[in-house]
Design an enzyme around this catalytic site. Sequence first.
Site, PDB file in Angstrom:
ATOM      1  N   LYS A 189      22.472   2.860  11.252  1.00  0.00           N
ATOM      2  CA  LYS A 189      22.797   2.689  12.345  1.00  0.00           C
ATOM      3  C   LYS A 189      24.517   1.547  11.904  1.00  0.00           C
ATOM      4  CE  LYS A 189      18.725   2.983  15.091  1.00  0.00           C
ATOM      5  NZ  LYS A 189      18.083   2.217  16.528  1.00  0.00           N
ATOM      6  N   ARG A 262       7.650   5.847   9.673  1.00  0.00           N
ATOM      7  CA  ARG A 262       8.131   4.942   8.933  1.00  0.00           C
ATOM      8  C   ARG A 262       7.563   3.462   9.233  1.00  0.00           C
ATOM      9  NH1 ARG A 262      14.084   3.013   9.168  1.00  0.00           N
ATOM     10  NH2 ARG A 262      14.109   1.456  10.825  1.00  0.00           N
ATOM     11  N   HIS A 285      16.999  -3.214   9.289  1.00  0.00           N
ATOM     12  CA  HIS A 285      17.088  -3.695  11.029  1.00  0.00           C
ATOM     13  C   HIS A 285      18.094  -5.283  10.762  1.00  0.00           C
ATOM     14  CE1 HIS A 285      12.503  -2.544  11.650  1.00  0.00           C
ATOM     15  NE2 HIS A 285      12.960  -1.763  12.260  1.00  0.00           N
ATOM     16  N   TYR A 294       5.745  -6.042  12.701  1.00  0.00           N
ATOM     17  CA  TYR A 294       4.308  -5.708  11.247  1.00  0.00           C
ATOM     18  C   TYR A 294       4.266  -6.375  11.120  1.00  0.00           C
ATOM     19  CZ  TYR A 294       7.920  -1.502  11.760  1.00  0.00           C
ATOM     20  OH  TYR A 294       8.430  -0.264  12.171  1.00  0.00           O
TER      21      TYR A 294
END
Length: 313
Positions: A189, A262, A285, A294
């Site tokens: 991204k 993922r 991220h 997580y």
Amino acid sequence: ASVSPRGNASVTELAQEYQSKKIEAYLESLWLEKGLSQNTIEAYRRDLAKTENWLRCERATRTLDVAEQEDLQTFREYLSDSGISKKSIARWFSALKGFFDHLVRIGDISNHPVRSIVGPKLAVSLPISMSVGEVEELLNAPDQTDVIGLRDKAMLELLYASGLRVSELIGLVIGNVNLRQGVVKVIGKSRKERLIPIGDSALYWLQKYVENGRQSLLKGPSSILFLSRLGKKMTRQTFWHTIKKYCKTLGIDPKISPHTLRHAFATHLVDNGADLRAVQMMLGHSDLSTTQIYTHVAKQRLKDLVQTHHPRG
């Protein structure tokens, strides 16, 4: 009404058009700088337009960029009273805060009216995860003697070994995979580049696919690593349906998707003591708080383990 040089357009109409341009400039910056999906940008556009329409009705001709904290707090209460979900209000709050962050950053305003408004508290939504055993079943599902099965095997192995987004996986080109060094270069991204190390198993199947499978799928010159039956770049939908097919055959949760692998990649790393910042870097991220989900997954797995197996669970 005052008449502008542009035909019969009033000053108010021109102000509204000018304000729309400010909103569009902000939305364009989201696409360029943060790489948000078109669906998210459209949702933000609706949220901002709804807010501005309310301001014009309830606060005369006041436009969004000059809204005050009291105005926006009142609109937030209006949204709550309208029965809109907390999730939708949280999205509206995110769009609004981002809009004023943008105006402050470009020097259009100095007073940020949203900073003192408290956004809604959302319950932590834990992603669907898979056990190591379920992942092993899925990875072994493709028929490795068939060229398509070999491709699928290599894709699943790489996805679990690297935590790539599905768009990153299907967009990989041959030049971004270094089999000798065991790394994959990903353009994620916002065009951010990252290098991800991959394990021996994924390397083995990648090399086997490149040497024995990819050439059979080529229909002409292409740099794409994972090719469709037609020799073209696969679509996200095609790979999603591929995983669904294997899950159905195995009798695994039908809600599993490419994104689940993922999540499994990150969850199993955290379960085994991986540093959270290292996981953040591999996932791409921008904010550590996104990766921290997580740790919640790992804690929930331990809780479930105790409740299931402890005599007094």
